[in-house]
Motif scaffolding. Sequence first.
Motif, PDB file in Angstrom:
ATOM      1  N   TYR A   8      -9.623-136.783  16.192  1.00  0.00           N
ATOM      2  CA  TYR A   8      -8.477-137.694  16.520  1.00  0.00           C
ATOM      3  C   TYR A   8      -8.255-139.004  15.791  1.00  0.00           C
ATOM      4  CZ  TYR A   8      -7.855-134.662  20.681  1.00  0.00           C
ATOM      5  OH  TYR A   8      -7.370-133.364  21.247  1.00  0.00           O
ATOM      6  N   PHE A   9      -9.269-139.408  14.973  1.00  0.00           N
ATOM      7  CA  PHE A   9      -9.424-140.574  14.155  1.00  0.00           C
ATOM      8  C   PHE A   9      -8.809-140.067  12.803  1.00  0.00           C
ATOM      9  CE2 PHE A   9     -12.573-141.951  17.259  1.00  0.00           C
ATOM     10  CZ  PHE A   9     -12.140-143.371  17.432  1.00  0.00           C
ATOM     11  N   ILE A  10      -8.014-141.183  12.243  1.00  0.00           N
ATOM     12  CA  ILE A  10      -7.793-140.898  10.826  1.00  0.00           C
ATOM     13  C   ILE A  10      -9.110-141.510  10.153  1.00  0.00           C
ATOM     14  CG2 ILE A  10      -6.338-141.948   8.993  1.00  0.00           C
ATOM     15  CD1 ILE A  10      -4.325-142.654  11.421  1.00  0.00           C
ATOM     16  N   ARG A  11      -9.466-140.524   9.056  1.00  0.00           N
ATOM     17  CA  ARG A  11     -10.968-140.780   8.386  1.00  0.00           C
ATOM     18  C   ARG A  11     -10.989-141.065   7.276  1.00  0.00           C
ATOM     19  NH1 ARG A  11     -14.785-136.689  10.706  1.00  0.00           N
ATOM     20  NH2 ARG A  11     -16.140-137.603   9.227  1.00  0.00           N
ATOM     21  N   GLY A  12     -10.150-140.542   6.273  1.00  0.00           N
ATOM     22  CA  GLY A  12     -10.299-141.008   4.788  1.00  0.00           C
ATOM     23  C   GLY A  12     -11.806-140.445   4.426  1.00  0.00           C
ATOM     24  N   GLU A  13     -12.160-141.445   3.500  1.00  0.00           N
ATOM     25  CA  GLU A  13     -13.447-141.149   2.565  1.00  0.00           C
ATOM     26  C   GLU A  13     -14.590-142.304   3.301  1.00  0.00           C
ATOM     27  OE1 GLU A  13     -12.978-141.172  -1.500  1.00  0.00           O
ATOM     28  OE2 GLU A  13     -11.294-139.745  -1.197  1.00  0.00           O
ATOM     29  N   VAL A  14     -14.326-143.079   4.286  1.00  0.00           N
ATOM     30  CA  VAL A  14     -15.254-144.097   4.767  1.00  0.00           C
ATOM     31  C   VAL A  14     -16.051-143.443   5.804  1.00  0.00           C
ATOM     32  CG1 VAL A  14     -15.238-146.296   6.274  1.00  0.00           C
ATOM     33  CG2 VAL A  14     -13.449-145.735   4.239  1.00  0.00           C
ATOM     34  N   LEU A  37     -16.976-157.846  22.457  1.00  0.00           N
ATOM     35  CA  LEU A  37     -17.810-156.877  21.554  1.00  0.00           C
ATOM     36  C   LEU A  37     -17.559-157.127  20.141  1.00  0.00           C
ATOM     37  CD1 LEU A  37     -19.589-154.147  20.703  1.00  0.00           C
ATOM     38  CD2 LEU A  37     -17.469-152.731  20.990  1.00  0.00           C
ATOM     39  N   VAL A  38     -18.776-157.664  19.420  1.00  0.00           N
ATOM     40  CA  VAL A  38     -18.500-157.642  17.741  1.00  0.00           C
ATOM     41  C   VAL A  38     -18.767-156.513  17.312  1.00  0.00           C
ATOM     42  CG1 VAL A  38     -18.960-159.046  15.956  1.00  0.00           C
ATOM     43  CG2 VAL A  38     -18.775-160.230  17.991  1.00  0.00           C
ATOM     44  N   ASP A  39     -18.137-155.704  16.358  1.00  0.00           N
ATOM     45  CA  ASP A  39     -18.480-154.638  15.570  1.00  0.00           C
ATOM     46  C   ASP A  39     -18.507-154.899  14.303  1.00  0.00           C
ATOM     47  OD1 ASP A  39     -18.671-151.930  14.618  1.00  0.00           O
ATOM     48  OD2 ASP A  39     -16.505-151.188  15.432  1.00  0.00           O
ATOM     49  N   VAL A  40     -19.833-154.913  13.865  1.00  0.00           N
ATOM     50  CA  VAL A  40     -20.214-155.118  12.490  1.00  0.00           C
ATOM     51  C   VAL A  40     -20.341-153.926  11.613  1.00  0.00           C
ATOM     52  CG1 VAL A  40     -22.021-156.379  11.198  1.00  0.00           C
ATOM     53  CG2 VAL A  40     -21.565-157.226  13.280  1.00  0.00           C
ATOM     54  N   GLY A  41     -19.686-153.977  10.555  1.00  0.00           N
ATOM     55  CA  GLY A  41     -19.595-152.804   9.570  1.00  0.00           C
ATOM     56  C   GLY A  41     -19.011-151.863  10.294  1.00  0.00           C
ATOM     57  N   ALA A  42     -17.632-152.180  10.587  1.00  0.00           N
ATOM     58  CA  ALA A  42     -16.719-151.435  11.575  1.00  0.00           C
ATOM     59  C   ALA A  42     -16.292-150.065  10.899  1.00  0.00           C
ATOM     60  CB  ALA A  42     -15.571-152.153  11.938  1.00  0.00           C
ATOM     61  N   GLY A  43     -16.517-149.731   9.497  1.00  0.00           N
ATOM     62  CA  GLY A  43     -16.077-148.352   8.968  1.00  0.00           C
ATOM     63  C   GLY A  43     -14.684-148.095   9.304  1.00  0.00           C
ATOM     64  N   THR A  44     -14.488-147.036   9.862  1.00  0.00           N
ATOM     65  CA  THR A  44     -13.057-146.641  10.422  1.00  0.00           C
ATOM     66  C   THR A  44     -12.678-147.204  11.665  1.00  0.00           C
ATOM     67  OG1 THR A  44     -14.103-144.829  11.577  1.00  0.00           O
ATOM     68  CG2 THR A  44     -13.511-144.341   9.294  1.00  0.00           C
ATOM     69  N   LEU A  77      -5.908-148.361  14.629  1.00  0.00           N
ATOM     70  CA  LEU A  77      -5.309-149.189  16.004  1.00  0.00           C
ATOM     71  C   LEU A  77      -4.059-148.836  16.307  1.00  0.00           C
ATOM     72  CD1 LEU A  77      -6.760-152.726  14.692  1.00  0.00           C
ATOM     73  CD2 LEU A  77      -7.575-151.360  16.874  1.00  0.00           C
ATOM     74  N   LYS A  78      -3.163-148.499  15.394  1.00  0.00           N
ATOM     75  CA  LYS A  78      -1.643-148.376  15.473  1.00  0.00           C
ATOM     76  C   LYS A  78      -1.685-146.944  16.337  1.00  0.00           C
ATOM     77  CE  LYS A  78       0.545-150.454  11.597  1.00  0.00           C
ATOM     78  NZ  LYS A  78       0.951-150.204  10.360  1.00  0.00           N
ATOM     79  N   LYS A  79      -2.413-146.006  15.641  1.00  0.00           N
ATOM     80  CA  LYS A  79      -2.461-144.562  16.413  1.00  0.00           C
ATOM     81  C   LYS A  79      -2.816-144.744  18.016  1.00  0.00           C
ATOM     82  CE  LYS A  79      -4.078-140.064  16.026  1.00  0.00           C
ATOM     83  NZ  LYS A  79      -4.995-138.958  15.306  1.00  0.00           N
ATOM     84  N   PHE A  80      -3.810-145.394  18.027  1.00  0.00           N
ATOM     85  CA  PHE A  80      -4.110-145.450  19.575  1.00  0.00           C
ATOM     86  C   PHE A  80      -3.623-146.464  20.498  1.00  0.00           C
ATOM     87  CE2 PHE A  80      -7.836-143.228  17.284  1.00  0.00           C
ATOM     88  CZ  PHE A  80      -7.646-142.046  17.840  1.00  0.00           C
ATOM     89  N   ARG A  81      -2.815-147.506  19.841  1.00  0.00           N
ATOM     90  CA  ARG A  81      -2.036-148.315  20.512  1.00  0.00           C
ATOM     91  C   ARG A  81      -3.104-149.436  21.186  1.00  0.00           C
ATOM     92  NH1 ARG A  81       1.779-144.065  22.851  1.00  0.00           N
ATOM     93  NH2 ARG A  81       3.155-143.929  20.930  1.00  0.00           N
ATOM     94  N   ILE A  82      -4.006-149.912  20.337  1.00  0.00           N
ATOM     95  CA  ILE A  82      -5.048-150.791  20.805  1.00  0.00           C
ATOM     96  C   ILE A  82      -4.499-151.831  20.573  1.00  0.00           C
ATOM     97  CG2 ILE A  82      -7.347-151.575  20.519  1.00  0.00           C
ATOM     98  CD1 ILE A  82      -7.027-148.562  21.739  1.00  0.00           C
ATOM     99  N   ASN A  83      -4.394-153.117  21.572  1.00  0.00           N
ATOM    100  CA  ASN A  83      -4.122-154.431  21.439  1.00  0.00           C
ATOM    101  C   ASN A  83      -5.167-155.459  21.561  1.00  0.00           C
ATOM    102  OD1 ASN A  83      -3.955-154.134  24.175  1.00  0.00           O
ATOM    103  ND2 ASN A  83      -1.958-154.116  24.274  1.00  0.00           N
ATOM    104  N   ASN A  84      -6.407-154.979  22.198  1.00  0.00           N
ATOM    105  CA  ASN A  84      -7.347-155.898  22.266  1.00  0.00           C
ATOM    106  C   ASN A  84      -8.541-155.714  21.428  1.00  0.00           C
ATOM    107  OD1 ASN A  84      -8.360-153.234  23.073  1.00  0.00           O
ATOM    108  ND2 ASN A  84      -9.458-154.207  24.860  1.00  0.00           N
ATOM    109  N   TYR A  85      -7.908-155.828  19.926  1.00  0.00           N
ATOM    110  CA  TYR A  85      -8.772-155.375  18.809  1.00  0.00           C
ATOM    111  C   TYR A  85      -8.306-156.473  17.741  1.00  0.00           C
ATOM    112  CZ  TYR A  85     -11.806-152.958  15.298  1.00  0.00           C
ATOM    113  OH  TYR A  85     -12.635-152.760  14.269  1.00  0.00           O
ATOM    114  N   LYS A  86      -9.460-157.474  17.245  1.00  0.00           N
ATOM    115  CA  LYS A  86      -8.933-158.045  15.989  1.00  0.00           C
ATOM    116  C   LYS A  86      -9.915-157.623  14.905  1.00  0.00           C
ATOM    117  CE  LYS A  86      -8.099-162.380  13.838  1.00  0.00           C
ATOM    118  NZ  LYS A  86      -8.221-163.929  13.980  1.00  0.00           N
TER     119      LYS A  86
END
Length: 190
Positions: A8-14, A37-44, A77-86
Amino acid sequence: MGHIKDRYFIRGEVPMTKDEVRAISIAKLHLRENSILVDVGAGTGSVGIEGSTYLTKGYVYGIEKNPKGCELIKENLKKFRINNYKLIEGIAPKDLDEIKNIGFDRMFIGGSSGSMEEIIDFFIEYSSDDSIFVINLIALETLTEVIDILKRKNLKDIEIVNISVSRSKKLGNYTMMMGENPIYIINGRK
């Protein structure tokens, strides 16, 4: 929403933290509804985005240096309609000034760009008491480095899990198991 399958994730080459590894890593974070939560090296964005779905009163700050990764995170973030993520476009810990005083209590490290000790120092200095960290690693050299750092920093309840996942693949009338890279998942507390 909870667990999100890889497909379900949009992946690309990352690079992306895969389904089973992500599930275990998020479980080891012991997220509470109000965790920050702090996500370091968040990738996709897979760990932070999935994690955000458990945080009904919490928030995620993802940091990624790769412009392609940043674009994928925005799309996910758009695909999953996430609004608590910066998303913070930059390098940890150098570009994490804005979260120094927010009292975050969870940190996931999926990539360190050679700054593992500085990132762990940031966690120790700025996270709230009894915070939890999870680090995912592939290389044995990085595992050795991280174990040494964690010992010197006197972090608590250190646990190392090695996970090896194989997925089925059809070859004619047969099913063959294809192995993924083994991953080390390290977790502990401040």
